[in-house]
Design a protein around this motif. Structure first.
Motif, short mmCIF file in Angstrom:
data_model
loop_
_atom_site.label_atom_id
_atom_site.label_comp_id
_atom_site.label_asym_id
_atom_site.label_seq_id
_atom_site.Cartn_x
_atom_site.Cartn_y
_atom_site.Cartn_z
N THR A 118 12.35 -4.90 4.52
CA THR A 118 13.59 -4.42 3.89
C THR A 118 13.32 -3.20 3.02
OG1 THR A 118 13.25 -6.03 2.11
CG2 THR A 118 14.64 -6.70 3.94
N PHE A 119 12.16 -3.17 2.35
CA PHE A 119 11.84 -2.00 1.53
C PHE A 119 11.64 -0.77 2.41
CE2 PHE A 119 9.16 0.86 -0.93
CZ PHE A 119 9.77 0.84 -2.17
N GLY A 120 10.99 -0.99 3.56
CA GLY A 120 10.79 0.14 4.47
C GLY A 120 12.08 0.68 5.02
N GLU A 121 13.02 -0.19 5.36
CA GLU A 121 14.32 0.27 5.86
C GLU A 121 15.04 1.08 4.78
OE1 GLU A 121 16.18 -3.34 6.94
OE2 GLU A 121 15.12 -3.56 8.86
N MET A 122 14.99 0.59 3.52
CA MET A 122 15.64 1.31 2.43
C MET A 122 14.96 2.66 2.22
SD MET A 122 15.06 2.18 -1.00
CE MET A 122 13.83 1.00 -1.55
N ALA A 123 13.62 2.68 2.25
CA ALA A 123 12.89 3.92 1.98
C ALA A 123 13.15 4.97 3.06
CB ALA A 123 11.39 3.61 1.88
N ASP A 124 13.10 4.56 4.32
CA ASP A 124 13.34 5.52 5.40
C ASP A 124 14.77 6.04 5.38
OD1 ASP A 124 10.77 5.31 6.27
OD2 ASP A 124 11.19 3.82 7.82
N ALA A 125 15.72 5.15 5.09
CA ALA A 125 17.12 5.57 5.02
C ALA A 125 17.32 6.59 3.90
CB ALA A 125 18.02 4.36 4.82
N PHE A 126 16.67 6.35 2.74
CA PHE A 126 16.81 7.28 1.62
C PHE A 126 16.27 8.67 1.99
CE2 PHE A 126 14.60 9.41 -1.86
CZ PHE A 126 15.63 9.61 -2.76
N LYS A 127 15.06 8.70 2.57
CA LYS A 127 14.46 10.01 2.86
C LYS A 127 15.23 10.76 3.93
CE LYS A 127 10.09 12.27 4.01
NZ LYS A 127 8.66 12.11 4.35
N LEU A 177 -2.03 -3.72 -4.71
CA LEU A 177 -1.31 -3.14 -3.58
C LEU A 177 -0.19 -2.24 -4.08
CD1 LEU A 177 -0.96 -6.41 -1.45
CD2 LEU A 177 -2.84 -4.77 -1.45
N TYR A 178 0.11 -1.20 -3.33
CA TYR A 178 1.15 -0.23 -3.71
C TYR A 178 2.02 0.07 -2.48
CZ TYR A 178 -1.84 0.44 -7.78
OH TYR A 178 -2.58 0.24 -8.92
N VAL A 179 3.32 -0.19 -2.61
CA VAL A 179 4.28 0.10 -1.54
C VAL A 179 5.18 1.22 -2.04
CG1 VAL A 179 6.00 -0.82 0.02
CG2 VAL A 179 4.19 -2.32 -0.83
N GLY A 180 5.05 2.39 -1.46
CA GLY A 180 5.76 3.56 -1.95
C GLY A 180 6.89 4.00 -1.05
N MET A 181 7.76 4.82 -1.64
CA MET A 181 8.82 5.50 -0.91
C MET A 181 8.83 6.95 -1.34
SD MET A 181 12.32 4.30 -2.86
CE MET A 181 13.32 5.49 -1.98
N PHE A 208 2.56 11.48 -6.18
CA PHE A 208 3.79 10.85 -5.69
C PHE A 208 3.63 10.59 -4.20
CE2 PHE A 208 4.30 15.34 -4.97
CZ PHE A 208 4.92 15.42 -3.74
N ASN A 209 4.52 9.79 -3.67
CA ASN A 209 4.48 9.42 -2.25
C ASN A 209 5.44 10.29 -1.46
OD1 ASN A 209 2.70 6.94 -2.28
ND2 ASN A 209 4.23 6.34 -3.79
N GLN A 210 4.99 10.70 -0.27
CA GLN A 210 5.83 11.51 0.62
C GLN A 210 6.87 10.67 1.34
OE1 GLN A 210 5.68 14.88 1.51
NE2 GLN A 210 4.05 15.47 0.11
N GLY A 211 6.67 9.36 1.41
CA GLY A 211 7.59 8.47 2.11
C GLY A 211 7.05 7.06 2.08
N PHE A 212 7.60 6.24 2.96
CA PHE A 212 7.23 4.82 3.01
C PHE A 212 5.77 4.69 3.42
CE2 PHE A 212 7.54 0.72 5.60
CZ PHE A 212 7.35 -0.08 4.48
N ASN A 213 4.96 4.01 2.58
CA ASN A 213 3.56 3.82 2.89
C ASN A 213 3.03 2.58 2.19
OD1 ASN A 213 3.16 4.62 0.21
ND2 ASN A 213 2.64 6.72 0.76
N PHE A 214 1.79 2.22 2.51
CA PHE A 214 1.16 1.03 1.96
C PHE A 214 -0.28 1.39 1.61
CE2 PHE A 214 -1.01 -2.98 1.81
CZ PHE A 214 -0.08 -3.92 1.42
N ALA A 215 -0.61 1.28 0.29
CA ALA A 215 -1.94 1.65 -0.18
C ALA A 215 -2.55 0.49 -0.95
CB ALA A 215 -1.87 2.91 -1.05
N GLU A 216 -3.85 0.59 -1.15
CA GLU A 216 -4.60 -0.45 -1.87
C GLU A 216 -5.65 0.25 -2.71
OE1 GLU A 216 -6.89 -4.68 -0.87
OE2 GLU A 216 -5.93 -3.49 0.71
#
Length: 1425
Positions: free
Chosen positions: A262-271, A368-372, A471-479
């Motif tokens: 759900t976070f990924g859908e929101m992040a992609d829609a925003f960008k 863990l870091y989930v960015g948008m 900052f994050n360029q878009g939806f991603n997953f880092a550790e």
């Protein structure tokens, strides 16, 4: 997408243009090899001198290093932080705080703040207030008239009256606020409006909503013009409200809980919505510039969410871990123990954090870091100034900015200078990760900043005390996780001191970690032990001084305490928040509270002698621990002594290579430092190992290349001299190798080889076997031998000469290519006399061979072709050459084939039989392929062409347009009778066969008949075969007619009856075939519609040809006999003519006998009407189907149409046939064969007219006494002559078109020359003009010139005025007349004489060939067989 390259740092005081962001220079990017990547701490130690200069660096793993994503995606859920971009930037937040204060001030004054616009831009009240304050305040700026200057500084264009507008806004909005802050408005308290008591100003009197004091509006400073509509505070209450401290800034949590999906859908829609394009197409440079524009803009309020600091302990790491939920393949299990797995790095042996027992989230356990898009992490340094490493598992890039550790204080100073207001309320602001500042602003103030774009699968490492943000360029997953190397220890102690000054909590106790490492001194790395010993010495000295200070203050009571057993929050200093471990003070008045020894005065007000010193170790405990570290470091010395002894040993005391390796293993096991001595030991050992490997290779004789497989010198081969030096080097090594004596023996054998090779090469021409044997000996030596090159040259020459000699032994196998190949090989050989002589002989032979081969090739292609004799002479010359010539062999073969062909032609001409067409075609085909001039070939080609012309003329005569039948099919008796219906029934019972899989029975039967005709050696056997086929045809057709007739006339109603080509039930209107007697729907067949009266009708299966008249057919037979070539079509035509003549004779006998009677009820109308009336219904009387006039139809009597019994039957008028039961078998057979004949005869029409006509006295009289008036005879003769001349001219034109010679035409015209004949005709009165025309033109062939139709036996007797003894026994004698009548005698058993024209034989054929009559052919053939 790659990040932009480095940009120059803007000079101090020169900011970038407004709105344009210049990316800082790129940080270093490292791409380690697999060997470097194996040990992460060694690699980081290697790159530290470079990377710590930029604070951050990026590491790209080897391409094949791709760990599986092991996070439990279904279980992972989190609540992100809300980030408002314009509140992140420090200077922007200062502006926002200022505007909040202004708005709050006016709100308490009962008014709403509205920010004005100047020159279509929002007025920056913060900048205006700051600039006016810098110029001395409102009064000074007004006095010195500096408003235009201030407008210019704010970016407004000069020359406009902007200054006055700005002054008005400042005076209205900001000046009252500044007066309030200065305290001027508080003087209002001196004036109490309650004392004036006048009621006249009650409407101007304000009552404070905070304290209920009263004030006149005109008494306030500044005065209010109107009474505020909302709540109002007096100056006292306003000062109290505005002086409250601001709340510390921080990110609030979102209200929604997200899963990864759900976070990924929101992040992609925003960008995608923000940039109006797919997320993967947005350039990183565009996102970067837009991010810094948004954080610097007050007007735009963009909010994003960031899933930061998610504990991997709860949801699982992105890297695989043992006992994890994700199943790993065998290839993926290697990532479990990888040093770059962030779960392993903090606790590896090289990391000092491994000595901390507590699991610290973020430091020892990954976060863990989930960015948008636009979600950011602000400027910060890691806890305890440790290293950090971040891995981007997947998603869009993460943009990083870093400042090296040496510039950390410089960055803090700049931020405090540019945003001091923020640090007043939050002194540890930079530790809260809530503040960001534009890198260009820092670079302007000479702070070094570097950037990078971290893509998926890449690491980013930050170094101690290096500030970093991004900052994050878009939806991603880092550790990410922290780690500390041994070089960090001094910085770690310095960081604890820094935290003490800031009163900041520690994540762990540095002293506790040092003591725990010291307790394991015997297993520590030597370098780590040395570093820890130095840090512990500092710790002991500081602790000693502090305890002495406390003792001097009067603290005498002490107690040992295990601080590590207490939670961290229960052992913190009350003042500085440091985690206590070595010691602390406590007081009985405040149990549970502790202070460190730096803040003794902060514990309580009790005298110090009441305090108690809590300690973990005494100083006497600490010194042995430090000494253990020292001893660990000194254990290295003994090892170093052994190494030096081994390296300097004498020859007789040298140690083995194994001993050297043992010393290296000891250093690795005890983790001795990687110093010069260890490196020298490794180098010496590596050299010895290399020497041992080379020596073993030389002993094994493993040469990398051999002469037999290509030859050439190996890159690693030693020369003999180098081998001598190598043996000397082995004796000089500091260690002993077992291969040394063996290599000495190898050297001796190599020297022996050199002596033998020199002796062999001195000979004139050594044999190939001796050279090869010596070379085989050299393969045992992996040594470069100079003699080998000359030996190989000599060996190649010997092999070549032997190959030339072998090739010349068998000239038949020596080809041109072999000679060229040998010459090419010889050209590449070194010059030598024997080789040169052999080359000269080969070249001469090749030249001669090529000349004659080219000549043979040109003769084969020559046009016109050469004679056989000339080519035979050339072949004789070629046979003298001792080589195989391909074109010469082809020429020889052609000559032999030409001779064989000529012999076959001569044999064919010498034989007495007429040649068969297939034999001629085969001869012509073969002759055309022989490149030799053959005199007989044109004659044969002409003969074949004449046969093809004859077949085309016959096909044009017989075949209908677009006919599906071949000429042979039409001429032969039918072989397909009854098979069509059978095939339909089989198609119903069985699955349909694919087309082309099996030939139809009709074609197979025809092919059998055709094969019989082609194989028959004589005409008589061919006639017999055709006679048998006719018998089968008659029998099969009789059965079919009987079956169809019974089917149609059966009184029993058969619901399954099928008729017509469509095989459906009967339905009116229908038409009946005269031959097969089947019924057909008029809608299914092409029934003619010309209203010419009823005619005999044949179905599509029975109408096979045009049925030309006999006079058109006889010339075809005569011309074929002139050609003198036998073909199946000719035999079939001859048999068809004889069959036709036989039928004519029988028909005339029947007609003249008078036994043929007309039918009163020809078709049994009652049966048919009753049979079909129920199903067919009434048929309109006008329903008539006609057929175009042609050879298959003729007119019937007129009253045939008026038979009322047929008007109500399902058959159309005139389309039902004469029933079989109504006529005799003889008549039935005659009528059936009449329709089988592919010839039009007047007797057929006469038969039907006699049968179907209604007899009258007049007609009966005509039949008994025929009338032949002279006018009719002369008209008939005239018509005959006209028709003959017309047909003759047509035939002549056709022959001219087909290219036949005039001589041939003369022969045809001579054969066709009409003789004087007597025409005898007998026909009914109602015969139409068409019939008369056919009878009058019946004169094309010699056999038809004298054709007459006897009416009956009496008239026949009256006409026979010739020799009564000369009676022709032909079945249908034509009774020829004239000066000369040609006869032919049967060569069969009867020996009877026949008119030639009656049996279709020309005079030439009668002279050259045997004639067998039909009767003898039928009776004699079985005996011949």
């Amino acid at each position: 997408m790659e990040a932009p390259g480095p940009r120059p740092v803007p000079a101090l005081g020169g900011p970038c243009p407004l709105g344009e962001f210049l990316p800082p220079p790129e940080c270093p990017v490292f791409e380690p090899s697999w060997e470097e990547f194996a040990d992460p701490f060694a690699f980081i130690h290697k790159i530290r001198p470079i990377a710590e200069q930029t604070g951050i660096c990026k590491v790209r793993p080897p391409p094949d290093w791709q760990p599986p994503f092991a996070c439990d995606v279904d279980k992972l859920h989190f609540t992100p932080r809300i980030q408002r971009l314009n509140e992140l930037e420090a200077q922007t937040r200062v502006k926002l705080n200022f505007l909040d204060q202004i708005a709050k001030y006016w709100e308490l004054q009962g008014s709403t703040l509205k920010i004005p616009h100047v020159e279509r831009k929002i007025l920056d009240l913060f900048q205006l207030n700051k600039l006016v304050a810098e110029e001395g305040g409102f009064a000074v700026v007004c006095k010195d008239r500096k408003w235009t200057k201030i407008a210019t500084k704010m970016g407004f264009a000069p020359g406009k009256a902007v200054g006055s507008h700005i002054r008005g806004h400042y005076e209205r909005i900001l000046n009252p606020y500044n007066l309030f802050l200065s305290g001027d408005s508080l003087r209002v308290d001196l004036y109490v409006c309650l004392l004036c008591g006048s009621g006249s100003d009650e409407d101007r009197l304000l009552l404070c909503d905070g304290c209920d004091d009263s004030y006149h509006t005109f008494c306030l400073i500044p005065p209010l013009h109107d009474v505020p509509k909302g709540d109002w505070r007096c100056p006292k209450c306003l000062a109290q409200e505005c002086s409250k401290p601001q709340e510390a800034f921080g990110f609030e949590q979102a209200a929604r809980d997200y899963t990864l999906r759900t976070f990924g859908e929101m992040a992609d829609a925003f960008k995608s919505d923000y940039f109006n394009m797919p997320v993967h197409m947005v350039p990183t440079e565009l996102v970067e510039k837009e991010f810094w524009r948004l954080v610097s803009t007050i007007e735009e309020d963009v909010t994003v969410e960031y899933g930061a600091d998610i504990a991997s302990k709860e949801f699982g790491s992105g890297f695989p871990v043992r006992d994890g939920k994700v199943k790993l393949s065998p290839e993926e299990e290697e990532y479990l123990d990888s040093g770059w797995n962030l779960n392993n790095m903090p606790v590896m042996e090289q990391s000092v954090l491994a000595h901390i027992t507590a699991d610290i989230c973020g430091m020892k356990l990954p976060w863990l870091y989930v960015g948008m898009c636009f979600s950011s992490f602000c400027w910060h340094i890691e806890d305890h100034w440790s290293y950090s490493i971040n891995y981007l598992h997947w998603g869009e890039p993460k943009t990083w900015y870093g400042v090296p550790g040496y510039a950390a204080e410089q960055l803090e100073t700049v931020m405090k200078k540019l945003a001091p207001e923020l640090f007043i309320s939050q002194p540890d602001l930079l530790h809260q990760l809530v503040t960001i500042m534009n890198p260009n602003t820092l670079m302007t103030h000479e702070v070094p900043v570097y950037r990078t774009n971290q893509c998926a699968g890449e690491f980013v490492i930050t170094f101690p005390r290096a500030y970093h943000s991004g900052f994050n360029q878009g939806f991603n997953f880092a550790e990410a996780v922290n780690f500390c190397t041994v070089d960090w220890l001094p910085l770690g102690r310095q960081c604890v001191e820094h935290y003490r000054l800031l009163h900041r909590y520690c994540v762990f106790s540095h002293d506790e970690m040092i003591c725990k490492m010291a307790s394991k001194a015997d297993v520590l790395d030597v370098v780590v032990a040395s570093t820890v010993q130095k840090d512990m010495a500092i710790m002991i000295e500081d602790e000693k001084a502090l305890r002495e200070t406390v003792r001097k203050l009067g603290v005498i009571d002490s107690e040992r305490m295990d601080f590590e057993l207490l939670p961290d929050d229960e052992r913190q200093c009350v003042k500085c928040k440091t985690t206590c471990f070595m010691s602390a003070l406590s007081c009985c008045c405040k149990p549970g509270l502790l202070v460190c020894l730096h803040h003794v005065q902060e514990l309580c007000s009790c005298p110090p002698y009441k305090y108690k010193l809590r300690y973990r170790y005494t100083l006497d405990d600490l010194y042995p621990m430090m000494n253990a570290l020292k001893l660990r470091a000194e254990s290295y010395n003994e090892w170093a002594l052994n190494v030096n002894e081994a390296l300097e040993a004498k020859i007789n005391k040298k140690k083995s290579l194994v001993s050297f390796k043992a010393l290296i293993e000891e250093s690795e096991m005890k983790k001795f430092p990687d110093n010069d001595l260890l490196r020298h030991l490794r180098l010496v050992t590596q050299d010895a190992e290399k020497c041992a490997s080379v020596a073993q290779q030389l002993l094994n004789g493993k040469r990398q290349t051999r002469y037999r497989s290509g030859g050439g010198k190996s890159h690693n081969q030693l020369t003999v001299n180098e081998l001598r030096q190598f043996v000397t080097q082995l004796h000089a090594l500091p260690c002993v190798l077992s291969q040394t004596p063996l290599l000495k023996d190898l050297l001796n054998r190599v020297e022996d080889f050199q002596q033998h090779s020199q002796k062999l090469l001195s000979e004139e021409m050594p044999s190939a076997s001796e050279l090869q044997d010596l070379l085989d000996v050299s393969f045992e030596f992996d040594v470069e031998l100079p003699q080998l090159a000359e030996m190989r040259v000599r060996l190649e020459q010997a092999h070549w000469l032997e190959e030339v000699q072998q090739a010349c032994l068998d000239p038949s196998s020596l080809t041109l290519d072999d000679m060229r190949r040998l010459i090419d090989l010889g050209v590449g050989l070194a010059p030598y006399s024997a080789v040169e002589k052999a080359m000269a002989r080969l070249q001469e032979l090749l030249t001669v061979s090529e000349h004659w081969d080219d000549k043979a090739k040109s003769l084969l292609k020559a046009r016109p072709r050469h004679s056989l004799n000339s080519l035979a002479a050339v072949v004789k010359e070629i046979e003298e050459i001792p080589a195989h010539l391909p074109n010469g062999a082809a020429l020889k073969d052609s000559v032999q084939r030409a001779r064989d062909w000529l012999q076959e032609v001569e044999a064919l001409q010498a034989g007495g039989r007429v040649p068969v067409l297939d034999t001629l075609v085969e001869l012509v085909t073969r002759g055309r392929c022989i490149p030799v001039h053959l005199p007989s070939l044109p004659r044969l080609e002409s003969l074949v062409a004449e046969v093809h012309v004859w077949k085309e003329c016959a096909a044009n005569t017989f075949l209908t347009k677009n006919s599906s039948y071949s000429l042979l099919e039409v001429l032969c008796p039918r072989c397909d009778i009854g098979l069509l219906g059978l095939k339909r029934k089989q198609r119903k019972l069985k699955d349909p066969l694919p087309s082309g899989k099996k030939k139809s029975p009709r074609v197979e039967s025809l092919s059998d008949l055709e094969r019989t005709l082609m194989e028959s050696r004589e005409t008589a056997s061919a006639m017999a075969a055709l006679g048998e086929a006719r018998a089968r045809e008659m029998e099969a057709l009789q059965s079919l007619r009987q079956a169809n007739e019974e089917k149609l006339l059966s009184p029993v109603h058969d619901v399954e009856m099928r008729v017509c080509v469509c095989q459906k039930a009967p339905a009116a209107p229908m038409v009946q075939c005269e031959l097969c007697r089947d019924a057909f729907h008029t809608s299914c067949v092409a029934a003619p519609s010309i209203p010419q009266g009823p005619r005999v009708w044949l179905c599509p299966n029975c109408r096979r040809s045009e049925k030309p008249p006999l006079e058109k057919i006889l010339p075809l037979l005569a011309s074929l006999q002139r050609i003198r070539v036998r073909l199946p079509e000719g035999d079939a035509l001859r048999y068809m003519i004889e069959r036709t003549v036989s039928w004519q004779h029988r028909a005339r006998q029947l007609l003249s006998s008078g036994h043929l009677k007309s039918l009163q009820d020809p078709v049994g109308s009652g049966l048919l009407c009753g049979r079909w009336q129920a199903t067919a219904g009434q048929v309109p009387e006008t329903s008539k189907i006609s057929q175009p006039p042609g050879p298959t139809s003729f007119s019937l009597p007129d009253d045939w149409d008026n038979r009322t019994s047929y008007l109500h039957s399902p058959f159309s008028t005139g389309r039902s046939c004469i029933p079989l039961h109504g006529i005799s078998p003889e008549v039935n057979e005659l009528l059936m064969e009449a329709q089988l004949l592919q010839v039009s005869l007047p007797e057929i029409q006469e038969l039907y007219q006699t049968l179907l006509a209604k007899p009258s006295p007049a007609q009966q009289a005509d039949h008994s006494s025929p009338v032949r008036p002279g006018s009719e005879k002369s008209d008939g003769c005239r018509g005959k002559r006209d028709g003959a001349s017309s047909l003759e001219s047509k035939l002549k034109r056709r022959l001219e078109r087909e290219g036949l010679s005039s001589e041939r035409w003369d022969r045809i015209t001579k054969m066709r020359a009409p003789k004087k004949k007597r025409i005898k005709l007998s026909h009914p009165k109602d015969t139409d003009s068409l019939k008369l025309e056919r009878e009058c033109s019946y004169e094309l062939a010699p056999s038809a010139d004298t054709q007459s139709l006897p009416s009956d036996s009496s008239s026949s007797e009256q006409e026979d005025s010739e020799d009564e003894d000369a009676i022709c026994p032909a079945v249908s004698c034509l009774q020829p007349e004239g000066d000369e009548v040609d006869w032919v005698q049967c060569d069969g058993s009867c020996s009877r004489w026949f008119h030639q024209v009656c049996v279709g034989v020309s005079p030439e054929t009668a002279e050259e060939e045997d004639y067998v009559c039909v009767r003898c052919a039928e009776t004699d053939v079985p005996g011949r067989r």
